[in-house]
Design a protein around this motif. Structure first.
Motif, PDB file in Angstrom:
ATOM      1  N   VAL A   1       0.773  -1.207   0.094  1.00  0.00           N
ATOM      2  CA  VAL A   1       0.281   0.100  -0.014  1.00  0.00           C
ATOM      3  C   VAL A   1       0.860   1.411  -0.100  1.00  0.00           C
ATOM      4  O   VAL A   1       0.503   2.251  -0.691  1.00  0.00           O
ATOM      5  N   LEU A   2       2.123   1.072   0.851  1.00  0.00           N
ATOM      6  CA  LEU A   2       2.878   2.369   0.966  1.00  0.00           C
ATOM      7  C   LEU A   2       3.418   2.899  -0.610  1.00  0.00           C
ATOM      8  O   LEU A   2       3.591   3.814  -0.918  1.00  0.00           O
ATOM      9  N   VAL A   3       3.852   1.658  -1.227  1.00  0.00           N
ATOM     10  CA  VAL A   3       4.450   1.798  -2.520  1.00  0.00           C
ATOM     11  C   VAL A   3       3.602   2.258  -3.597  1.00  0.00           C
ATOM     12  O   VAL A   3       3.503   3.035  -4.417  1.00  0.00           O
ATOM     13  N   SER A   4       2.470   1.253  -3.677  1.00  0.00           N
ATOM     14  CA  SER A   4       1.471   1.416  -5.022  1.00  0.00           C
ATOM     15  C   SER A   4       0.609   2.578  -4.671  1.00  0.00           C
ATOM     16  O   SER A   4       0.385   3.422  -5.532  1.00  0.00           O
TER      17      SER A   4
ATOM     18  N   ALA B   1       9.867  -8.900  -4.679  1.00  0.00           N
ATOM     19  CA  ALA B   1      10.769  -7.686  -5.244  1.00  0.00           C
ATOM     20  C   ALA B   1      10.255  -7.230  -6.628  1.00  0.00           C
ATOM     21  O   ALA B   1      10.554  -5.936  -7.123  1.00  0.00           O
ATOM     22  N   LEU B   2       9.203  -8.109  -7.389  1.00  0.00           N
ATOM     23  CA  LEU B   2       8.674  -7.682  -8.544  1.00  0.00           C
ATOM     24  C   LEU B   2       7.504  -6.659  -8.544  1.00  0.00           C
ATOM     25  O   LEU B   2       7.192  -6.137  -9.379  1.00  0.00           O
ATOM     26  N   LEU B   3       6.933  -6.693  -7.237  1.00  0.00           N
ATOM     27  CA  LEU B   3       5.896  -5.816  -6.952  1.00  0.00           C
ATOM     28  C   LEU B   3       6.198  -4.420  -7.371  1.00  0.00           C
ATOM     29  O   LEU B   3       5.342  -3.581  -8.235  1.00  0.00           O
ATOM     30  N   PRO B   4       7.039  -3.769  -6.884  1.00  0.00           N
ATOM     31  CA  PRO B   4       7.439  -2.249  -7.280  1.00  0.00           C
ATOM     32  C   PRO B   4       7.302  -2.096  -8.950  1.00  0.00           C
ATOM     33  O   PRO B   4       6.718  -0.999  -9.344  1.00  0.00           O
ATOM     34  N   ALA B   5       7.868  -2.887  -9.639  1.00  0.00           N
ATOM     35  CA  ALA B   5       7.955  -2.849 -10.960  1.00  0.00           C
ATOM     36  C   ALA B   5       6.513  -3.017 -11.645  1.00  0.00           C
ATOM     37  O   ALA B   5       5.899  -2.168 -12.306  1.00  0.00           O
ATOM     38  N   LEU B   6       5.862  -3.958 -10.866  1.00  0.00           N
ATOM     39  CA  LEU B   6       4.258  -4.018 -11.393  1.00  0.00           C
ATOM     40  C   LEU B   6       3.361  -2.908 -11.089  1.00  0.00           C
ATOM     41  O   LEU B   6       2.600  -2.532 -11.931  1.00  0.00           O
TER      42      LEU B   6
END
Length: 453
Positions: A154-157, A257-262
């Motif tokens: 939630v913080l990143v997305s 680790a792939l979540l931020p790229a998504l």
């Protein structure tokens, strides 16, 4: 007949045959639904990457079609995830890719890589790393890791990229399940039911942490919970299966680790779904009485009902500052004031206006006065609204309303029906209030004329 398990293996040739079929299932569903409605299909790059969004963009999409297409997409994504984990089991690698295969925009690339992934030598054979029982330390690790993923996502997305999409509502809970299921089972194997309970506990604690940190409110979490719970349970089964195979080596955790790229990918291609809603009511009053009620500034008397309880924005009153095209109209909502400009002004016939400044779409229920949830502003907006009056025999009037909105949250087929329901409830409340005021005003005018006569 026994269903396939995440703990099995799928050879490259079999994966190369089945994966493309599963990838095309949502496209086929969209094409068939559009054809049944007589809507032409534009098979461009957008359709192949995001078929569900293409269906949602079609005008007047029935709720039944949206539900069917979304269910088909979820089933296909779940089946593809199962197949991809089995493919990773065969190679002993690729678990991080298999965990993000549920995101539509990434599916084609991920499946292509998995199809050609070679086999890697394994240090441990299947089942050599576990025995039945439980390991408290690993169980606690699994639950805490799931909580941390939810808060970080939630913080990143939401707060960093401003992205609300498949990656947040589907991939993140799926990865919570994978991580919790893998860590809790990596030394001693829990039952499938116990693993599912742990996954749901991790998800519940994670959402509670979002409320405690003022990152989200109760309503948004409640609305997203059914979708997230299904994804998390499937992910938990996958994580447990990898641990059971005894060959993950922690590799499934690399998928996080792939979540931020998504998130960044979805932020670069946000949805922009137009929603047009219509409603109508017959009023036992003249167009003049209806026009007076429409341009008056009296408050809406009826209660908001479910919308108020949920914290969603509902209108309280409209105030005109001037008359004619170009005049300012202030729309007072439960969440704030919207500033509007009159674009159409035909007395006793038509009134239209466009929103210049939006009021927040909702007010989150939270123990805090302010919640850091970007979705309350800018992700659901009202564009134009118009009222049309049609004279009817017997001094009656038909009052029509047309409202245009934009939704910018994925999965659109999940959120659109909820948005349409809220819109429909607001429009009905406004029309019922105008009907009551116009009919009361008409009766008053007739009584006054009778006394004068």
């Amino acid at each position: 007949m026994r269903l396939p398990s995440f703990a099995g293996v799928t050879r490259p040739s079999r994966y190369a045959l089945i994966a493309p079929v599963l990838l095309l299932v949502p496209h086929a569903a969209v094409a068939l639904l559009l054809r049944a409605r007589g809507t032409p299909l534009l098979a461009d790059a957008g359709f192949w990457l995001l078929p569900m969004r293409r269906l949602a963009m079609s005008p007047d999409l029935p709720a039944g079609d949206a539900a069917i297409a979304f269910a088909v997409a979820l089933i296909a994504a779940g089946a593809l995830a199962l197949l991809s984990f089995r493919r990773a089991n065969w190679s002993g690698a690729g678990y991080a890719l298999a965990a993000v295969v549920v995101v539509p925009a990434a599916q084609i690339a991920v499946a292509a890589i998995l199809a050609v992934l070679p086999r890697f030598e394994q240090r441990d054979g299947p089942g050599s790393a576990f025995a039945p029982g439980s390991d408290t330390a690993h169980v606690v690790q699994g639950v805490l890791a799931g909580v941390a993923i939810i808060v970080a996502a939630v913080l990143v997305s939401a707060l960093t990229f401003g992205s609300y999409g498949w990656s947040l509502f589907v991939a993140t809970p799926f990865l919570v399940g994978v991580t919790t299921g893998y860590l809790a089972n990596r030394r001693l194997l829990l039952s499938g039911r116990a693993t599912a309970r742990l996954v749901l506990i991790a998800a519940a604690l994670g959402t509670a942490a979002l409320v405690a940190l003022a990152l989200e409110g109760f309503v948004c979490i409640l609305l997203a919970a059914p979708l997230g719970a299904v994804a998390a349970l499937i992910g938990g089964a996958a994580g447990r299966a990898v641990a059971r195979m005894g060959q993950g080596g922690g590799k499934p955790l690399a998928s996080v680790a792939l979540l931020p790229a998504l998130f960044a990918l979805e932020a670069a291609t946000p949805p922009d779904l137009p929603i047009t809603a219509w409603a109508s009511v017959e009023v036992t009053a003249s167009p003049g009485a209806v026009w007076s009620a429409l341009t008056g500034d009296q408050s809406i008397e009826s209660g908001p009902g479910v919308l108020g309880a949920a914290g969603l924005a509902y209108p309280l009153r409209g105030r005109l500052l001037g008359h004619g095209v170009g005049a300012v109209r202030l729309g007072e909502f439960s969440t704030g004031v919207a500033r509007e400009r009159v674009t159409e002004w035909v007395p006793r016939r038509r009134l239209g206006f466009e929103v210049l400044k939006q009021a927040p779409a909702m007010e989150e229920m939270s123990p805090y006065r302010r919640v850091h949830a970007p979705h309350v502003q800018g992700y659901f907006e009202t564009g134009r609204t118009s009222f049309t009056l049609f004279p009817l025999p017997g001094g009656r009037t038909r009052l029509d309303i047309e409202a245009h909105h934009v939704l910018r949250v994925e999965p659109v087929l999940y959120w659109e029906p909820l948005a349409r329901l809220a819109i429909r409830m607001n429009l009905s409340r406004v029309l019922d209030d105008l009907k009551g005021k116009a009919e009361a005003g008409g009766r008053t005018a007739r009584l006054s004329n009778a006394r004068v006569s």
